[in-house]
Write a protein that holds these residues in place. Structure first.
Motif, PDB file in Angstrom:
ATOM      1  N   ASN A  41     -49.431  15.079 -23.179  1.00 20.39           N
ATOM      2  CA  ASN A  41     -50.477  16.021 -23.591  1.00 20.39           C
ATOM      3  C   ASN A  41     -50.184  16.571 -24.993  1.00 20.39           C
ATOM      4  N   PRO A  42     -50.892  16.049 -26.014  1.00 15.27           N
ATOM      5  CA  PRO A  42     -51.922  15.005 -25.960  1.00 15.27           C
ATOM      6  C   PRO A  42     -51.294  13.628 -25.742  1.00 15.27           C
ATOM      7  N   VAL A  43     -52.132  12.685 -25.336  1.00 15.29           N
ATOM      8  CA  VAL A  43     -51.639  11.356 -25.018  1.00 15.29           C
ATOM      9  C   VAL A  43     -51.494  10.515 -26.284  1.00 15.29           C
ATOM     10  N   TYR A  44     -50.285  10.009 -26.506  1.00 16.97           N
ATOM     11  CA  TYR A  44     -50.054   9.042 -27.578  1.00 16.97           C
ATOM     12  C   TYR A  44     -48.726   8.340 -27.306  1.00 16.97           C
ATOM     13  N   ILE A  45     -48.481   7.244 -28.012  1.00 12.24           N
ATOM     14  CA  ILE A  45     -47.227   6.500 -27.921  1.00 12.24           C
ATOM     15  C   ILE A  45     -46.417   6.755 -29.181  1.00 12.24           C
ATOM     16  N   PHE A  46     -45.097   6.952 -29.024  1.00  7.10           N
ATOM     17  CA  PHE A  46     -44.253   7.169 -30.196  1.00  7.10           C
ATOM     18  C   PHE A  46     -42.950   6.379 -30.072  1.00  7.10           C
ATOM     19  N   ARG A  47     -42.372   6.059 -31.224  1.00  7.58           N
ATOM     20  CA  ARG A  47     -41.074   5.395 -31.258  1.00  7.58           C
ATOM     21  C   ARG A  47     -40.001   6.453 -31.033  1.00  7.58           C
ATOM     22  N   ASP A  48     -39.230   6.281 -29.942  1.00  3.16           N
ATOM     23  CA  ASP A  48     -38.262   7.302 -29.544  1.00  3.16           C
ATOM     24  C   ASP A  48     -36.946   7.160 -30.317  1.00  3.16           C
ATOM     25  N   THR A  49     -36.074   8.154 -30.121  1.00  2.41           N
ATOM     26  CA  THR A  49     -34.801   8.190 -30.858  1.00  2.41           C
ATOM     27  C   THR A  49     -33.610   7.770 -30.007  1.00  2.41           C
ATOM     28  N   VAL A  50     -33.843   7.415 -28.731  1.00  2.00           N
ATOM     29  CA  VAL A  50     -32.743   7.016 -27.842  1.00  2.00           C
ATOM     30  C   VAL A  50     -32.939   5.566 -27.423  1.00  2.00           C
ATOM     31  N   ASN A  51     -31.859   4.976 -26.936  1.00  2.00           N
ATOM     32  CA  ASN A  51     -31.915   3.602 -26.433  1.00  2.00           C
ATOM     33  C   ASN A  51     -32.040   3.626 -24.912  1.00  2.00           C
ATOM     34  N   PHE A  52     -33.092   2.967 -24.416  1.00  2.00           N
ATOM     35  CA  PHE A  52     -33.336   2.945 -22.973  1.00  2.00           C
ATOM     36  C   PHE A  52     -32.784   1.663 -22.362  1.00  2.00           C
ATOM     37  N   SER A  53     -32.074   1.801 -21.254  1.00  2.00           N
ATOM     38  CA  SER A  53     -31.655   0.620 -20.509  1.00  2.00           C
ATOM     39  C   SER A  53     -32.799   0.091 -19.639  1.00  2.00           C
ATOM     40  N   LYS A  54     -33.738   0.971 -19.338  1.00  2.00           N
ATOM     41  CA  LYS A  54     -34.944   0.580 -18.604  1.00  2.00           C
ATOM     42  C   LYS A  54     -36.106   1.405 -19.125  1.00  2.00           C
ATOM     43  N   ASN A  55     -37.198   0.727 -19.454  1.00  2.00           N
ATOM     44  CA  ASN A  55     -38.364   1.407 -20.015  1.00  2.00           C
ATOM     45  C   ASN A  55     -39.610   0.651 -19.562  1.00  2.00           C
ATOM     46  N   LYS A  56     -40.360   1.216 -18.620  1.00  2.00           N
ATOM     47  CA  LYS A  56     -41.510   0.487 -18.083  1.00  2.00           C
ATOM     48  C   LYS A  56     -42.723   1.392 -17.931  1.00  2.00           C
ATOM     49  N   LEU A  57     -43.875   0.765 -18.027  1.00  2.00           N
ATOM     50  CA  LEU A  57     -45.154   1.398 -17.734  1.00  2.00           C
ATOM     51  C   LEU A  57     -45.649   0.831 -16.414  1.00  2.00           C
ATOM     52  N   TYR A  58     -45.933   1.725 -15.460  1.00  2.00           N
ATOM     53  CA  TYR A  58     -46.435   1.325 -14.139  1.00  2.00           C
ATOM     54  C   TYR A  58     -47.904   1.700 -14.032  1.00  2.00           C
ATOM     55  N   ALA A  59     -48.722   0.773 -13.518  1.00  2.00           N
ATOM     56  CA  ALA A  59     -50.149   1.037 -13.305  1.00  2.00           C
ATOM     57  C   ALA A  59     -50.576   0.411 -11.993  1.00  2.00           C
ATOM     58  N   ALA A  60     -51.281   1.180 -11.163  1.00  2.00           N
ATOM     59  CA  ALA A  60     -51.750   0.699  -9.857  1.00  2.00           C
ATOM     60  C   ALA A  60     -53.255   0.896  -9.754  1.00  2.00           C
ATOM     61  N   TYR A  61     -53.931  -0.092  -9.164  1.00  2.00           N
ATOM     62  CA  TYR A  61     -55.388  -0.079  -9.049  1.00  2.00           C
ATOM     63  C   TYR A  61     -55.812  -0.393  -7.613  1.00  2.00           C
ATOM     64  N   ALA A  62     -56.740   0.390  -7.084  1.00  2.00           N
ATOM     65  CA  ALA A  62     -57.421   0.025  -5.845  1.00  2.00           C
ATOM     66  C   ALA A  62     -58.485  -0.999  -6.217  1.00  2.00           C
ATOM     67  N   SER A  63     -58.396  -2.203  -5.642  1.00  2.00           N
ATOM     68  CA  SER A  63     -59.208  -3.323  -6.124  1.00  2.00           C
ATOM     69  C   SER A  63     -59.986  -4.007  -5.018  1.00  2.00           C
ATOM     70  N   VAL A  64     -61.129  -4.570  -5.415  1.00  2.00           N
ATOM     71  CA  VAL A  64     -61.992  -5.349  -4.524  1.00  2.00           C
ATOM     72  C   VAL A  64     -62.256  -6.695  -5.180  1.00  2.00           C
ATOM     73  N   PRO A  65     -61.670  -7.796  -4.654  1.00  2.00           N
ATOM     74  CA  PRO A  65     -61.910  -9.122  -5.227  1.00  2.00           C
ATOM     75  C   PRO A  65     -63.081  -9.826  -4.546  1.00  2.00           C
ATOM     76  N   PHE A  66     -63.815 -10.632  -5.332  1.00  2.00           N
ATOM     77  CA  PHE A  66     -64.871 -11.503  -4.821  1.00  2.00           C
ATOM     78  C   PHE A  66     -64.654 -12.892  -5.417  1.00  2.00           C
ATOM     79  N   MET A  67     -64.575 -13.917  -4.553  1.00  2.00           N
ATOM     80  CA  MET A  67     -64.315 -15.271  -5.023  1.00  2.00           C
ATOM     81  C   MET A  67     -65.168 -16.284  -4.271  1.00  2.00           C
ATOM     82  N   LEU A  68     -65.568 -17.327  -4.970  1.00  2.00           N
ATOM     83  CA  LEU A  68     -66.175 -18.485  -4.344  1.00  2.00           C
ATOM     84  C   LEU A  68     -65.053 -19.463  -4.020  1.00  2.00           C
ATOM     85  N   ASN A  69     -64.973 -19.857  -2.758  1.00  2.00           N
ATOM     86  CA  ASN A  69     -63.872 -20.688  -2.287  1.00  2.00           C
ATOM     87  C   ASN A  69     -64.361 -22.086  -1.913  1.00  2.00           C
ATOM     88  N   ILE A  70     -63.642 -23.106  -2.391  1.00  2.00           N
ATOM     89  CA  ILE A  70     -63.920 -24.499  -2.043  1.00  2.00           C
ATOM     90  C   ILE A  70     -62.754 -25.028  -1.220  1.00  2.00           C
TER      91      ILE A  70
END
Length: 281
Positions: free
Chosen positions: A163-192
């Motif tokens: 807050n506010p939302v933005y991305i910045f180059r940090d000053t520390v070294n991360f051993s793990k750094n990830k962005l997680y995103a989850a979606y409730a989804s509805v798929p529709f497919m034609l199947n052969i």
């Protein structure tokens, strides 16, 4: 993860009201005696009178009759994720979303947002998937409900400000750094299905519509320990993606490519994934 489990439970209760099971019984579990005809699994044993003294036994294979509707519960996907980055990093929108905090630092570029491809993952849990027979089992409509989860592992030390939302180059070294995103989804497919009733080759293609239900930036470093920044982090709320499947029996390969950008503003990044789907059809 508690939020994901609550959403899955809600979807399960909602689907219980309208999800249907197969409209035809499995012929492999059927044994019937109809006078001179005995039905055993896929075979019919018929007793015929040849004359007044002898009988003839005829064994015939029952024809396959595809179900009108088949239901598969709790399907799991496991795959790799990556991003097709089409961002113009020199644009005003990109520069307003990407910040540097140390004087004299060069502007953030595409290299700062590269992913660790081997560690960026896509895991999906489909509460239910149904296949509606449209043409003798060869042509079907597949659809379902579930949750798609992406873990984008960054190579460099970038961080999300909430807050506010933005991305910045940090000053520390991360051993793990990830962005997680989850979606409730509805798929529709034609199947052969090339060989209905058997473990033949199947093809599916269509679209998936999703809504963002959770996201965070998780980081681990020696200086700060484990830090998790929760929130939408400027991600696009809705997701529309092309999807496809190629399968034999219970093992399927799947692929997705997002039509919508990952972020609402500043970046033009389009996630995609490929992996293995464990499904009965």
């Amino acid at each position: 993860m508690k939020k994901i489990y609550m959403i899955l439970a809600t979807l399960l209760v909602a689907l219980a009201g309208f999800a249907q099971t197969d409209t035809t019984k499995s012929i492999t579990d059927t044994t019937q005696n109809r006078g001179d005809t005995l039905v055993v699994g896929n075979f019919i044993i018929i007793k015929k009178n040849r004359d007044n003294r002898t009988n003839k036994i005829s064994i015939e294979k029952r024809p396959y009759t595809p179900s009108k509707l088949k239901t598969n519960w709790w399907i799991f996907d496991l795959g790799f994720a990556n991003i097709n980055d089409k961002t113009n990093y020199a644009s005003a929108d990109a520069q307003s979303f990407l910040h540097t905090i140390r004087p004299g630092d060069k502007p953030i570029t595409k290299d700062d947002l590269k992913l660790r491809a081997g560690k960026s993952s896509n895991v999906n849990i489909w509460v239910v998937m149904q296949r509606l027979n449209l043409e003798k089992g060869y042509v079907n409509l597949k659809y379902g409900l579930g949750v798609e989860m992406f873990n984008f592992r960054y190579e460099s030390n970038i961080s999300y400000n909430k807050n506010p939302v933005y991305i910045f180059r940090d000053t520390v070294n991360f051993s793990k750094n990830k962005l997680y995103a989850a979606y409730a989804s509805v798929p529709f497919m034609l199947n052969i299905n090339t060989n209905p009733g058997h473990n033949g080759l199947t093809f599916s293609a269509g679209v998936s519509a999703g809504y963002l239900i959770g996201s965070h930036n998780k980081q681990i470093s020696g200086e700060r320990g484990k830090v998790k920044t929760k929130g939408d982090l400027g991600l696009e709320k809705f997701r529309l993606a092309y999807i496809g499947e190629l399968g034999i029996g219970p093992i399927h390969l799947y692929g997705t490519y997002s039509i919508h950008k990952l972020h609402e503003n500043g970046l033009e990044q389009y996630p995609y994934s490929i992996g293995i789907r464990f499904s009965n059809f």
